[in-house]
Design a protein around this motif. Structure first.
Motif, mmCIF file in Angstrom:
data_model
loop_
_atom_site.group_PDB
_atom_site.id
_atom_site.type_symbol
_atom_site.label_atom_id
_atom_site.label_comp_id
_atom_site.label_asym_id
_atom_site.label_seq_id
_atom_site.Cartn_x
_atom_site.Cartn_y
_atom_site.Cartn_z
ATOM 1 N N MET A 13 1.070 -1.253 0.248
ATOM 2 C CA MET A 13 -0.217 0.228 0.011
ATOM 3 C C MET A 13 1.107 1.039 0.197
ATOM 4 S SD MET A 13 -3.355 -1.155 2.556
ATOM 5 C CE MET A 13 -2.150 -0.838 3.992
ATOM 6 N N THR A 14 2.009 1.255 -0.564
ATOM 7 C CA THR A 14 2.814 2.114 -0.607
ATOM 8 C C THR A 14 2.041 3.373 -1.423
ATOM 9 O OG1 THR A 14 4.774 0.285 -0.838
ATOM 10 C CG2 THR A 14 5.320 3.036 -1.263
ATOM 11 N N SER A 15 1.828 3.269 -2.720
ATOM 12 C CA SER A 15 1.280 4.282 -3.471
ATOM 13 C C SER A 15 -0.416 5.378 -2.682
ATOM 14 C CB SER A 15 0.425 3.983 -4.426
ATOM 15 O OG SER A 15 -0.578 2.827 -4.231
ATOM 16 N N VAL A 16 -1.005 4.453 -1.454
ATOM 17 C CA VAL A 16 -2.325 4.786 -0.302
ATOM 18 C C VAL A 16 -1.829 5.707 -0.026
ATOM 19 C CG1 VAL A 16 -3.713 3.798 0.433
ATOM 20 C CG2 VAL A 16 -3.307 2.827 -1.366
ATOM 21 N N ILE A 17 -0.753 5.725 1.019
ATOM 22 C CA ILE A 17 0.028 5.733 1.580
ATOM 23 C C ILE A 17 0.685 7.363 1.380
ATOM 24 C CG2 ILE A 17 1.776 6.017 4.112
ATOM 25 C CD1 ILE A 17 1.541 2.746 3.800
ATOM 26 N N VAL A 18 1.485 7.046 0.169
ATOM 27 C CA VAL A 18 2.321 8.429 0.313
ATOM 28 C C VAL A 18 0.626 9.491 -1.072
ATOM 29 C CG1 VAL A 18 3.248 9.127 -2.258
ATOM 30 C CG2 VAL A 18 3.725 7.610 -0.779
ATOM 31 N N THR A 19 -0.265 8.782 -1.297
ATOM 32 C CA THR A 19 -1.352 9.976 -1.443
ATOM 33 C C THR A 19 -2.281 10.194 -0.336
ATOM 34 O OG1 THR A 19 -1.561 8.582 -3.603
ATOM 35 C CG2 THR A 19 -3.900 9.667 -2.808
ATOM 36 N N LEU A 20 -2.365 9.316 0.830
ATOM 37 C CA LEU A 20 -3.157 9.500 2.103
ATOM 38 C C LEU A 20 -2.247 11.399 2.626
ATOM 39 C CD1 LEU A 20 -3.803 7.239 4.026
ATOM 40 C CD2 LEU A 20 -5.018 8.697 3.921
ATOM 41 N N ALA A 21 -0.229 11.075 2.373
ATOM 42 C CA ALA A 21 0.435 12.084 3.070
ATOM 43 C C ALA A 21 0.200 13.639 2.331
ATOM 44 C CB ALA A 21 2.063 11.800 2.526
ATOM 45 N N ALA A 22 -0.139 12.874 0.729
ATOM 46 C CA ALA A 22 -0.440 14.426 -0.458
ATOM 47 C C ALA A 22 -1.923 15.047 0.468
ATOM 48 C CB ALA A 22 -0.516 13.860 -1.536
ATOM 49 N N THR A 23 -2.731 14.586 0.705
ATOM 50 C CA THR A 23 -3.820 15.186 0.849
ATOM 51 C C THR A 23 -4.089 16.044 2.800
ATOM 52 O OG1 THR A 23 -4.724 13.426 1.994
ATOM 53 C CG2 THR A 23 -5.456 13.990 0.144
ATOM 54 N N GLU A 24 -3.140 15.190 4.047
ATOM 55 C CA GLU A 24 -2.920 15.229 4.824
ATOM 56 C C GLU A 24 -2.300 16.668 5.534
ATOM 57 O OE1 GLU A 24 -4.096 13.785 7.791
ATOM 58 O OE2 GLU A 24 -5.226 12.882 6.633
ATOM 59 N N ILE A 25 -0.477 16.639 4.729
ATOM 60 C CA ILE A 25 -0.611 17.562 5.058
ATOM 61 C C ILE A 25 -0.995 19.071 4.621
ATOM 62 C CG2 ILE A 25 2.334 18.768 4.380
ATOM 63 C CD1 ILE A 25 3.124 16.366 3.826
ATOM 64 N N PRO A 26 -0.912 19.148 3.264
ATOM 65 C CA PRO A 26 -2.245 20.719 3.473
ATOM 66 C C PRO A 26 -2.847 20.812 4.171
ATOM 67 C CG PRO A 26 -1.394 19.617 0.836
ATOM 68 C CD PRO A 26 -1.210 18.485 2.437
ATOM 69 N N SER A 27 -3.701 19.666 4.892
ATOM 70 C CA SER A 27 -5.361 20.391 5.514
ATOM 71 C C SER A 27 -5.161 20.632 6.851
ATOM 72 C CB SER A 27 -6.158 18.382 6.054
ATOM 73 O OG SER A 27 -5.163 17.864 6.384
ATOM 74 N N TYR A 28 -3.450 19.997 7.342
ATOM 75 C CA TYR A 28 -2.723 20.770 8.790
ATOM 76 C C TYR A 28 -2.739 22.135 8.496
ATOM 77 C CZ TYR A 28 -3.011 16.196 9.871
ATOM 78 O OH TYR A 28 -3.182 14.801 10.373
ATOM 79 N N ILE A 29 -2.590 22.721 7.666
ATOM 80 C CA ILE A 29 -1.666 24.891 6.797
ATOM 81 C C ILE A 29 -3.745 24.491 7.098
ATOM 82 C CG2 ILE A 29 -1.251 25.937 5.150
ATOM 83 C CD1 ILE A 29 1.302 23.711 5.210
ATOM 84 N N SER A 30 -4.358 24.429 6.200
ATOM 85 C CA SER A 30 -5.960 24.600 6.170
ATOM 86 C C SER A 30 -6.577 25.025 7.423
ATOM 87 C CB SER A 30 -6.584 23.801 5.274
ATOM 88 O OG SER A 30 -5.839 23.304 4.286
ATOM 89 N N TYR A 31 -6.465 23.547 8.246
ATOM 90 C CA TYR A 31 -6.762 23.978 9.463
ATOM 91 C C TYR A 31 -6.664 24.606 10.689
ATOM 92 C CZ TYR A 31 -9.040 19.227 8.803
ATOM 93 O OH TYR A 31 -10.307 18.448 8.356
ATOM 94 N N GLU A 32 -5.288 24.984 10.665
ATOM 95 C CA GLU A 32 -4.196 26.373 11.314
ATOM 96 C C GLU A 32 -4.917 27.653 10.859
ATOM 97 O OE1 GLU A 32 -1.846 29.014 12.316
ATOM 98 O OE2 GLU A 32 -1.449 28.763 10.396
ATOM 99 N N VAL A 33 -4.975 28.168 9.491
ATOM 100 C CA VAL A 33 -5.149 29.497 8.853
ATOM 101 C C VAL A 33 -6.285 29.037 9.615
ATOM 102 C CG1 VAL A 33 -5.447 30.134 7.383
ATOM 103 C CG2 VAL A 33 -3.519 29.214 7.201
ATOM 104 N N PHE A 34 -7.432 28.298 9.026
ATOM 105 C CA PHE A 34 -8.998 28.532 9.433
ATOM 106 C C PHE A 34 -9.261 29.108 10.576
ATOM 107 C CE2 PHE A 34 -12.773 26.560 11.132
ATOM 108 C CZ PHE A 34 -13.695 27.445 10.534
ATOM 109 N N LEU A 35 -8.034 28.175 12.087
ATOM 110 C CA LEU A 35 -8.597 28.442 13.496
ATOM 111 C C LEU A 35 -8.093 30.072 13.878
ATOM 112 C CD1 LEU A 35 -8.409 24.675 14.854
ATOM 113 C CD2 LEU A 35 -10.385 26.166 14.631
ATOM 114 N N ALA A 36 -6.818 30.569 13.278
ATOM 115 C CA ALA A 36 -6.479 31.621 13.279
ATOM 116 C C ALA A 36 -7.355 32.409 12.617
ATOM 117 C CB ALA A 36 -5.117 31.602 12.766
ATOM 118 N N TYR A 37 -7.695 32.270 11.820
ATOM 119 C CA TYR A 37 -8.862 33.862 10.955
ATOM 120 C C TYR A 37 -9.554 33.654 11.886
ATOM 121 C CZ TYR A 37 -11.599 35.778 7.232
ATOM 122 O OH TYR A 37 -12.760 36.584 6.512
ATOM 123 N N ILE A 38 -10.442 32.475 12.999
ATOM 124 C CA ILE A 38 -11.296 33.133 13.835
ATOM 125 C C ILE A 38 -11.231 33.458 15.207
ATOM 126 C CG2 ILE A 38 -13.236 31.512 12.179
ATOM 127 C CD1 ILE A 38 -12.708 28.925 14.385
#
Length: 322
Positions: free
Chosen positions: A237-262
């Motif tokens: 499942m190497t490709s699955v894990i790499v794809t997961l990392a591709a979605t997870e890393i940007p999402s945490y930046i989005s969460y941090e920006v959203f929480l700071a914005y509110i």
């Protein structure tokens, strides 16, 4: 057929050579050595767009981690100077001097927007990488065991049904409000349950492939579940894990920006904090760079990390190596 060897200047010894038979030599495979990751990167770099995006990512990371090391950022250096506050790039370069520090103007405290931008980017990107590393490691390992053990599956499904139905943003917000909104508090809030969704996804993938012949054979030979999951399942499942990392890393930046914005984010000068503090300058003529520059950098970092991860996930799929 007779050949005139003297005519061509050859002897029988030069024309024919005895070959010794060796059983060990006959067992050797003459095919070229195969490397999985070499094949992955060969497929990845075959697309020219990946090279361009990777260069862009390298520049962003260099500025994110390299530039703050060269500059000692202090947002209150020009606090008492009213002439240094809320300057557009052209005015800042004229008033404060021709320097890279002022190419994006100045903020409400007279600070360099350019310096604040990369200082905040370092905090936000570091938060994303740390959270992704923790959640992926815990989620993948627990998910692999979850898919194999029926007793563990009963407990984890009950846990998932309880926690998984709580909105993730709401849970993070409550945890941040209970503690001081610091860097490690945010890491704790994003990772205390963030791994659960990843574990459930991995569990589903494991169930699909756990009963294949080679896994059943390993189980019959007495191989432990942990070893089967680690050696037989996860590499598949190497490709699955790499794809997961591709979605997870940007999402945490989005969460941090959203929480700071509110108003519930980090107290440190992150990208989200910069956007939150510059909200009033969004529509003010000449002050827009204070707001839109961190928005642009956060967007570019998110998109670039996502695209690189997705393309690397596609390249790590063995079916693309045919």
């Amino acid at each position: 057929m007779n050949y005139d060897l003297d005519k061509y200047g050859l002897s029988k010894e030069e024309l024919f050579a005895r070959v010794d038979h060796s059983s060990l030599e006959s067992e050797k495979i003459t095919a070229p050595r195969y490397s999985y990751w070499h094949s992955v990167f060969r497929v990845f770099f075959k697309k020219k767009i990946n090279i361009v995006i990777l260069i862009l990512l390298g520049i962003i990371l260099l500025m994110t981690y390299g530039y703050p090391l060269l500059v000692e950022y202090d947002r209150y250096t020009n606090l008492l100077s009213s002439a240094a506050k809320h300057l557009s790039p052209s005015k800042a370069l004229k008033e404060m001097g021709m320097s890279i520090h002022w190419i994006l103007g100045s903020g409400a405290s007279g600070q360099s927007t350019f310096d604040a931008l990369w200082t905040g980017a370092r905090i936000s990107v570091s938060l994303a990488f740390i959270c992704a590393a923790i959640n992926l490691t815990v989620g993948v390992v627990i998910g692999a065991l979850w898919g194999f053990s029926k007793k563990f599956d009963t407990f984890m499904m009950a846990l998932y049904n309880i926690i998984g139905n709580i909105p993730y943003v709401l849970l993070i917000s409550v945890l941040v409000m209970l503690f001081t909104p610091s860097f490690w508090t945010m890491v704790f809030a994003l990772t205390v349950t963030g791994w659960l969704t990843i574990a459930y996804f991995i569990r589903t993938q494991v169930i699909i492939i756990r009963d294949r012949e080679y896994n059943l054979a390993s189980k019959c030979l007495g191989t432990s579940i942990f070893r089967i999951a680690l050696k037989n399942i996860l590499p598949f499942m190497t490709s699955v894990i790499v794809t997961l990392a591709a979605t997870e890393i940007p999402s945490y930046i989005s969460y941090e920006v959203f929480l700071a914005y509110i108003g519930m984010g980090l107290s440190d000068m992150s990208l989200g904090r910069l956007i939150y503090e510059a909200e009033g300058a969004m529509l003010t003529p000449g002050w827009g760079f204070e707001f839109w520059s961190p928005v642009a950098v956060a967007s570019i970092i998110t998109i670039v990390l996502y695209v690189v991860g997705q393309n690397l996930g596609d390249a790590s799929d063995p079916r693309t190596h045919m």
